[in-house]
Design a protein around this motif. Structure first.
Motif, short mmCIF file in Angstrom:
data_model
loop_
_atom_site.label_atom_id
_atom_site.label_comp_id
_atom_site.label_asym_id
_atom_site.label_seq_id
_atom_site.Cartn_x
_atom_site.Cartn_y
_atom_site.Cartn_z
N GLY A 79 42.06 56.34 44.95
CA GLY A 79 42.55 55.54 45.29
C GLY A 79 41.70 54.46 44.10
O GLY A 79 40.32 54.18 44.34
N SER A 80 42.33 53.77 43.47
CA SER A 80 41.99 52.79 42.01
C SER A 80 42.25 51.26 42.79
O SER A 80 43.11 51.04 43.33
CB SER A 80 43.18 53.11 41.02
N ILE A 81 40.58 50.66 42.24
CA ILE A 81 40.38 49.62 42.37
C ILE A 81 40.98 48.86 41.34
O ILE A 81 41.10 46.99 40.64
CB ILE A 81 39.13 49.41 42.38
N SER A 82 41.73 49.40 40.38
CA SER A 82 42.28 48.22 39.22
C SER A 82 43.36 47.58 39.23
O SER A 82 44.53 48.61 40.28
CB SER A 82 42.84 49.43 37.97
N PRO A 83 43.77 46.69 38.85
CA PRO A 83 44.73 45.84 39.46
C PRO A 83 46.64 45.64 38.80
O PRO A 83 47.01 45.91 39.39
CB PRO A 83 44.66 44.22 38.77
N GLU A 84 46.02 47.54 37.50
CA GLU A 84 47.53 47.42 37.30
C GLU A 84 48.04 48.96 37.89
O GLU A 84 48.77 48.99 37.35
CB GLU A 84 46.91 48.35 35.65
N GLY A 105 34.06 42.10 43.61
CA GLY A 105 34.34 41.74 45.47
C GLY A 105 35.06 42.65 46.60
O GLY A 105 34.30 42.46 47.40
N ILE A 106 35.62 42.94 45.71
CA ILE A 106 36.88 44.07 47.01
C ILE A 106 35.90 45.86 47.22
O ILE A 106 36.27 46.48 48.38
CB ILE A 106 37.87 44.82 46.07
N LEU A 107 34.49 45.86 46.51
CA LEU A 107 33.81 46.96 47.18
C LEU A 107 32.50 46.61 48.01
O LEU A 107 31.77 47.00 47.93
CB LEU A 107 33.11 47.53 45.86
N GLU A 108 32.31 44.95 47.49
CA GLU A 108 31.61 44.57 48.78
C GLU A 108 31.59 44.20 50.07
O GLU A 108 32.58 44.04 50.23
CB GLU A 108 31.34 43.32 47.40
N GLU A 109 30.64 44.65 50.72
CA GLU A 109 30.37 43.40 52.79
C GLU A 109 31.64 44.85 53.24
O GLU A 109 32.38 44.06 53.89
CB GLU A 109 30.90 42.16 52.98
N LEU A 110 31.45 45.99 52.87
CA LEU A 110 31.81 47.46 53.34
C LEU A 110 30.95 47.48 54.56
O LEU A 110 30.26 48.73 54.57
CB LEU A 110 31.43 48.18 52.32
N TYR A 111 30.98 46.54 55.85
CA TYR A 111 29.28 47.03 56.63
C TYR A 111 30.20 47.73 57.59
O TYR A 111 29.18 48.36 58.41
CB TYR A 111 29.17 45.88 57.22
N GLU A 112 31.42 48.54 57.41
CA GLU A 112 32.01 49.32 58.27
C GLU A 112 31.68 51.17 57.99
O GLU A 112 32.38 52.18 58.57
CB GLU A 112 32.78 48.90 59.07
N GLN A 113 31.91 50.99 56.23
CA GLN A 113 32.09 52.75 55.65
C GLN A 113 31.09 52.52 54.91
O GLN A 113 30.07 51.52 54.16
CB GLN A 113 33.23 51.80 55.08
N TYR A 114 31.18 53.87 54.60
CA TYR A 114 29.42 54.37 53.08
C TYR A 114 30.13 54.15 52.06
O TYR A 114 30.96 55.39 51.75
CB TYR A 114 29.51 56.04 54.15
#
Length: 431
Positions: free
Chosen positions: A130-135, A184-193
């Protein structure tokens, strides 16, 4: 197949190889005790240079690409290590999401993603990319040269979770070194490793901090073996406040290069080495082989032309270089078909799983080989880099030489674990 190499088979490298082979039980026990106290990076790769008189890591990557250069014979080791790593972190893991670099058009890089997906799939996980690229706004299927194809999908962020449409992973594997910073999309992922953690990215990480940790590891390992740590450790210094584009801070950089070369000259004299020392100046947070230059004399920095300064001024993702590491240059004595070569060792969790020689026909033995035009030839880890032949004379056995490379690579991996502990924002002490 063992690559046919012309390599330095005399002098201190043989003595070091013999000392490492003779000390193998003590070395393995030492590593076991270290891993009881420290957590290895999830995966890593280490570039090593064999100068004939010293063997040292020159770069450690915590988001390694290039998994496609590992041979099918190496896959069982990688799968076993992946199983051990996942079991330790998240035994109940079912789904794994790989997040690649944003610029994913390079077919070699995409083949690397396919290989990573294969390794974790064989380790018993459902794997998607899965890509975090906006494109990337819809699933993108890409055909690879070997006829294989992969699908890259846009990620979906909910309150505290990251996933894909219809796919909820418990573990997220970053294959993106975050040069431009942690989105920011990768921050505060409290329920995932999230593996590796965000502070392993180049927005936080510094090569000077890594090699400071490595220096500490090398001293302790040198004491264990009764050797001068310099034989496995490149000297370095850190220089901040440099602006290559404007030509500012170059006097300070000259001073650092002068100081380092003086130290290396003393070492060369001590060991009777009749070669001219050199330094490698590189971006302290650099990656992809960008922002690197070879310097033999500090005066060379006075004559840097605009093109050279521009090449040093900006690295991946347009990041400006303001800090550099000045590192002792380590020649590579290894040759493959007359082209210079350097070993790159791949690890997952605390295990060596394979590697390859980076070979460059158009580069010299003092230059960075991580550049366009490089070729990759697998190391002979097919029979296990952990299976040395103690009876063989030094330099005569490929497994012995590769075991030594694996030991040095693991020292660099241990240094990376020290480094990550020191920069962990959730740790009690932040360095």
């Amino acid at each position: 197949m063992v690559p046919h190499l012309i390599t330095a088979l005399t002098g201190p490298i043989n003595e070091l190889e013999q000392r490492i082979l003779d000390s193998m039980p003590a070395i393995e026990r030492w590593f076991r005790l270290e891993w009881m106290e420290h957590t290895p990076p999830f995966y890593s790769s280490v570039d090593i240079r064999n100068a004939g008189f010293k063997l040292a890591p020159v770069d450690t990557n915590l988001f390694p690409g290039g998994w496609n250069n590992l041979t099918p014979e190496m896959l069982p080791l990688a799968v076993q290590a992946a199983m051990a790593a996942i079991e330790k972190i998240c035994p109940e893991a079912r789904n794994l999401l790989i997040i690649p670099e944003n610029h994913t058009r390079n077919t070699f890089y995409l083949a690397n993603l396919a290989q990573l997906a294969r390794i974790f799939n064989m380790a018993g996980l459902h794997v998607r990319i899965g890509s975090i690229s906006p494109e990337v706004k819809k699933p993108m299927r890409v055909e690879l040269p070997g006829g294989e194809e992969i699908t890259i999908e846009p990620v979906v962020r909910t309150k505290h979770r990251l996933g894909l449409k219809g796919f909820d992973p418990c573990t997220i594997l970053l294959n993106n070194d975050l040069s431009a910073g942690a989105p920011g999309i990768l921050e505060e992922l409290y329920e995932q490793y999230l593996l590796p953690p965000l502070h392993a990215g180049w927005s936080v990480r510094r090569k000077s901090r890594h090699f400071k940790s490595y220096e500490e590891v090398a001293k302790r390992f040198g004491k264990l073996l009764g050797i001068d740590p310099w034989l496995i450790n490149p000297l370095f210094s850190h220089c901040g406040a440099v602006d290559f584009a404007e030509g500012q801070g170059l006097e300070s950089l000259q001073s650092h290069v002068d100081g380092l070369l003086a130290k290396v000259r003393r070492k060369y004299k001590e060991y009777g080495i009749n070669e001219k020392p050199f330094a490698i100046v590189k971006a302290d947070n650099g990656t992809y082989g960008m922002g690197i230059m070879t310097v033999h004399d500090a005066k060379e920095l006075e004559q840097l032309n605009r093109k050279s300064r521009n090449k040093m001024a900006v690295i991946k993702d347009g990041q400006t270089v303001s800090e550099v590491i000045v590192q002792e240059g380590v020649r590579t004595q290894e040759r493959m078909h007359e082209a210079v070569a350097e070993p790159v060792v791949y690890m997952m969790d605390r295990y060596v799983v394979g590697g390859f020689y980076r070979v460059h026909a158009e580069r010299g033995d003092e230059e960075n080989l991580n550049a366009p035009g490089a070729a990759f030839v697998p190391l002979a880890f097919a029979h296990g880099g952990q299976l040395p032949q103690p009876g063989a004379r030094p330099g005569a056995s490929a497994p012995n030489r590769f075991y030594m490379y694996g030991v040095v690579a693991r020292l660099a991996m241990l240094a990376a674990s020290y480094e990550l502990e020191a920069t962990d924002p959730e740790a009690e002490v932040y360095d």
